[in-house]
Scaffold this motif. Structure first.
Motif, PDB file in Angstrom:
ATOM      1  N   TYR A   1       2.643   2.729   2.310  1.00 16.18           N
ATOM      2  CA  TYR A   1       3.086   3.202   3.564  1.00 16.18           C
ATOM      3  C   TYR A   1       3.404   1.560   4.513  1.00 16.18           C
ATOM      4  CZ  TYR A   1      -2.513   1.917   3.819  1.00 16.18           C
ATOM      5  OH  TYR A   1      -3.404   1.421   3.733  1.00 16.18           O
TER       6      TYR A   1
ATOM      7  N   HIS B   1       2.691  -0.726   4.672  1.00 18.75           N
ATOM      8  CA  HIS B   1       1.016  -2.103   4.837  1.00 18.75           C
ATOM      9  C   HIS B   1       1.481  -2.972   3.438  1.00 18.75           C
ATOM     10  CE1 HIS B   1      -2.287  -3.947   6.899  1.00 18.75           C
ATOM     11  NE2 HIS B   1      -3.219  -4.179   5.225  1.00 18.75           N
TER      12      HIS B   1
ATOM     13  N   HIS C   1       0.795  -1.160  -0.157  1.00 25.13           N
ATOM     14  CA  HIS C   1       0.261  -0.064  -0.003  1.00 25.13           C
ATOM     15  C   HIS C   1       1.060   1.738   0.113  1.00 25.13           C
ATOM     16  CE1 HIS C   1      -3.504  -1.203   0.292  1.00 25.13           C
ATOM     17  NE2 HIS C   1      -3.269  -2.659   0.988  1.00 25.13           N
TER      18      HIS C   1
END
Length: 155
Positions: free
Chosen positions: A134, A136, A132
Protein backbone atom coordinates in the motif's frame (compact mmCIF):
# COMPACT_ATOMS: atom_id res chain seq x y z
CA UNK A 1 18.40 -23.32 11.17
CA UNK A 2 16.16 -21.19 8.92
CA UNK A 3 16.94 -17.53 8.59
CA UNK A 4 14.63 -15.21 10.46
CA UNK A 5 13.69 -11.89 8.95
CA UNK A 6 12.94 -8.70 10.83
CA UNK A 7 11.34 -5.59 9.38
CA UNK A 8 12.72 -2.48 10.99
CA UNK A 9 9.78 -0.08 11.17
CA UNK A 10 10.85 2.63 8.72
CA UNK A 11 8.72 5.79 9.15
CA UNK A 12 6.13 6.48 6.46
CA UNK A 13 7.16 10.05 5.74
CA UNK A 14 7.41 9.96 1.93
CA UNK A 15 11.05 8.84 2.25
CA UNK A 16 10.34 5.22 3.24
CA UNK A 17 11.75 3.68 0.06
CA UNK A 18 14.94 5.74 0.28
CA UNK A 19 15.22 5.24 4.06
CA UNK A 20 14.83 1.49 3.60
CA UNK A 21 17.52 1.37 0.94
CA UNK A 22 20.05 3.44 2.91
CA UNK A 23 19.30 1.46 6.04
CA UNK A 24 19.88 -1.77 4.11
CA UNK A 25 23.05 -0.35 2.57
CA UNK A 26 24.41 0.43 6.04
CA UNK A 27 23.66 -3.10 7.23
CA UNK A 28 25.16 -4.55 4.05
CA UNK A 29 28.36 -2.58 4.65
CA UNK A 30 28.58 -3.90 8.22
CA UNK A 31 27.89 -0.50 9.71
CA UNK A 32 25.51 0.19 12.58
CA UNK A 33 21.97 1.25 11.76
CA UNK A 34 21.81 5.00 11.14
CA UNK A 35 19.97 7.10 13.70
CA UNK A 36 16.74 8.87 12.70
CA UNK A 37 18.43 12.14 11.64
CA UNK A 38 21.25 10.46 9.76
CA UNK A 39 18.85 8.08 8.03
CA UNK A 40 16.70 11.00 6.85
CA UNK A 41 19.76 12.89 5.57
CA UNK A 42 21.14 9.83 3.79
CA UNK A 43 17.70 9.14 2.29
CA UNK A 44 17.48 12.69 0.94
CA UNK A 45 21.01 12.39 -0.43
CA UNK A 46 20.13 9.12 -2.15
CA UNK A 47 16.94 10.66 -3.56
CA UNK A 48 18.98 13.49 -5.11
CA UNK A 49 21.44 11.02 -6.64
CA UNK A 50 18.58 8.85 -7.93
CA UNK A 51 16.93 11.79 -9.69
CA UNK A 52 20.30 12.76 -11.16
CA UNK A 53 20.65 9.16 -12.38
CA UNK A 54 17.25 9.41 -14.08
CA UNK A 55 18.50 12.45 -15.98
CA UNK A 56 21.82 10.76 -16.81
CA UNK A 57 19.93 7.73 -18.15
CA UNK A 58 17.06 9.68 -19.68
CA UNK A 59 17.20 7.89 -23.03
CA UNK A 60 16.78 4.56 -21.24
CA UNK A 61 14.33 5.63 -18.52
CA UNK A 62 12.00 8.22 -20.01
CA UNK A 63 9.60 5.62 -21.38
CA UNK A 64 8.86 3.97 -18.03
CA UNK A 65 8.11 7.00 -15.87
CA UNK A 66 4.52 8.14 -15.55
CA UNK A 67 3.65 11.35 -17.36
CA UNK A 68 6.09 14.04 -18.46
CA UNK A 69 9.69 13.07 -17.64
CA UNK A 70 10.84 16.55 -16.53
CA UNK A 71 7.80 16.97 -14.27
CA UNK A 72 8.35 13.49 -12.83
CA UNK A 73 12.00 14.19 -11.99
CA UNK A 74 11.16 17.61 -10.51
CA UNK A 75 8.46 16.05 -8.32
CA UNK A 76 10.70 13.15 -7.28
CA UNK A 77 13.22 15.64 -5.84
CA UNK A 78 10.65 16.63 -3.19
CA UNK A 79 11.08 14.79 0.13
CA UNK A 80 7.40 13.88 0.57
CA UNK A 81 6.95 12.21 -2.85
CA UNK A 82 6.82 8.42 -2.68
CA UNK A 83 9.26 6.36 -4.69
CA UNK A 84 8.56 3.04 -6.37
CA UNK A 85 10.01 0.60 -8.85
CA UNK A 86 11.80 3.18 -11.02
CA UNK A 87 13.52 4.62 -7.94
CA UNK A 88 14.59 1.16 -6.77
CA UNK A 89 16.14 0.49 -10.17
CA UNK A 90 17.99 3.82 -10.14
CA UNK A 91 19.06 3.24 -6.50
CA UNK A 92 20.72 0.00 -7.55
CA UNK A 93 22.68 1.92 -10.21
CA UNK A 94 23.63 4.75 -7.86
CA UNK A 95 24.85 2.36 -5.16
CA UNK A 96 26.05 -0.27 -7.64
CA UNK A 97 24.49 -3.07 -5.60
CA UNK A 98 21.62 -5.52 -6.08
CA UNK A 99 18.31 -4.70 -4.40
CA UNK A 100 15.68 -7.35 -3.73
CA UNK A 101 12.08 -6.46 -2.93
CA UNK A 102 9.99 -8.85 -0.84
CA UNK A 103 6.33 -8.99 0.05
CA UNK A 104 4.58 -11.02 2.71
CA UNK A 105 2.46 -13.82 1.31
CA UNK A 106 -0.52 -13.72 3.65
CA UNK A 107 -1.56 -17.28 2.83
CA UNK A 108 1.76 -18.83 3.82
CA UNK A 109 2.98 -16.08 6.17
CA UNK A 110 6.32 -16.23 4.32
CA UNK A 111 8.24 -13.64 2.37
CA UNK A 112 8.32 -13.94 -1.39
CA UNK A 113 10.61 -12.09 -3.77
CA UNK A 114 8.61 -9.81 -6.05
CA UNK A 115 11.41 -7.87 -7.79
CA UNK A 116 15.17 -7.78 -8.17
CA UNK A 117 17.19 -4.82 -9.41
CA UNK A 118 20.87 -4.31 -10.13
CA UNK A 119 21.69 -7.93 -10.86
CA UNK A 120 24.52 -6.68 -13.07
CA UNK A 121 26.29 -5.74 -9.81
CA UNK A 122 26.11 -9.34 -8.56
CA UNK A 123 23.50 -11.19 -6.59
CA UNK A 124 25.27 -11.81 -3.29
CA UNK A 125 24.04 -10.05 -0.19
CA UNK A 126 21.52 -7.69 -1.82
CA UNK A 127 19.93 -4.77 -0.03
CA UNK A 128 16.58 -6.20 0.97
CA UNK A 129 13.39 -4.21 1.35
CA UNK A 130 9.86 -5.21 2.23
CA UNK A 131 6.95 -3.79 0.25
CA UNK A 132 3.73 -3.72 2.25
CA UNK A 133 1.50 -3.38 -0.82
CA UNK A 134 0.00 0.00 0.00
CA UNK A 135 2.85 2.34 -0.88
CA UNK A 136 5.08 1.65 2.12
CA UNK A 137 8.56 0.14 2.11
CA UNK A 138 10.47 -1.17 5.10
CA UNK A 139 14.04 -2.38 5.55
CA UNK A 140 14.60 -6.07 6.11
CA UNK A 141 17.29 -7.39 8.36
CA UNK A 142 18.35 -11.01 8.32
CA UNK A 143 18.98 -11.86 11.97
CA UNK A 144 21.29 -14.79 11.28
CA UNK A 145 22.84 -14.02 7.91
CA UNK A 146 26.06 -12.25 7.04
CA UNK A 147 25.43 -8.58 6.39
CA UNK A 148 29.00 -7.58 5.57
CA UNK A 149 30.33 -6.79 2.10
CA UNK A 150 32.34 -4.19 0.26
CA UNK A 151 30.48 -1.11 -0.92
CA UNK A 152 31.41 1.35 -3.69
CA UNK A 153 29.40 4.19 -2.19
CA UNK A 154 29.28 6.25 0.97
CA UNK A 155 26.93 3.75 2.62
Amino acid sequence: MPKRETSLGIPGDGRCLFRSVVHGASLRAGKPSPNETSERELADELRAKVTDEFIKRRADTEWFVEGDFDTYVTQMRLPHIWGGEPELLMSSHVLQVPITVHMLDKKTNCLKTIAEYGQEYGNENPIRVLYHGYGHYDALQNQFGNLHSKMKSRW
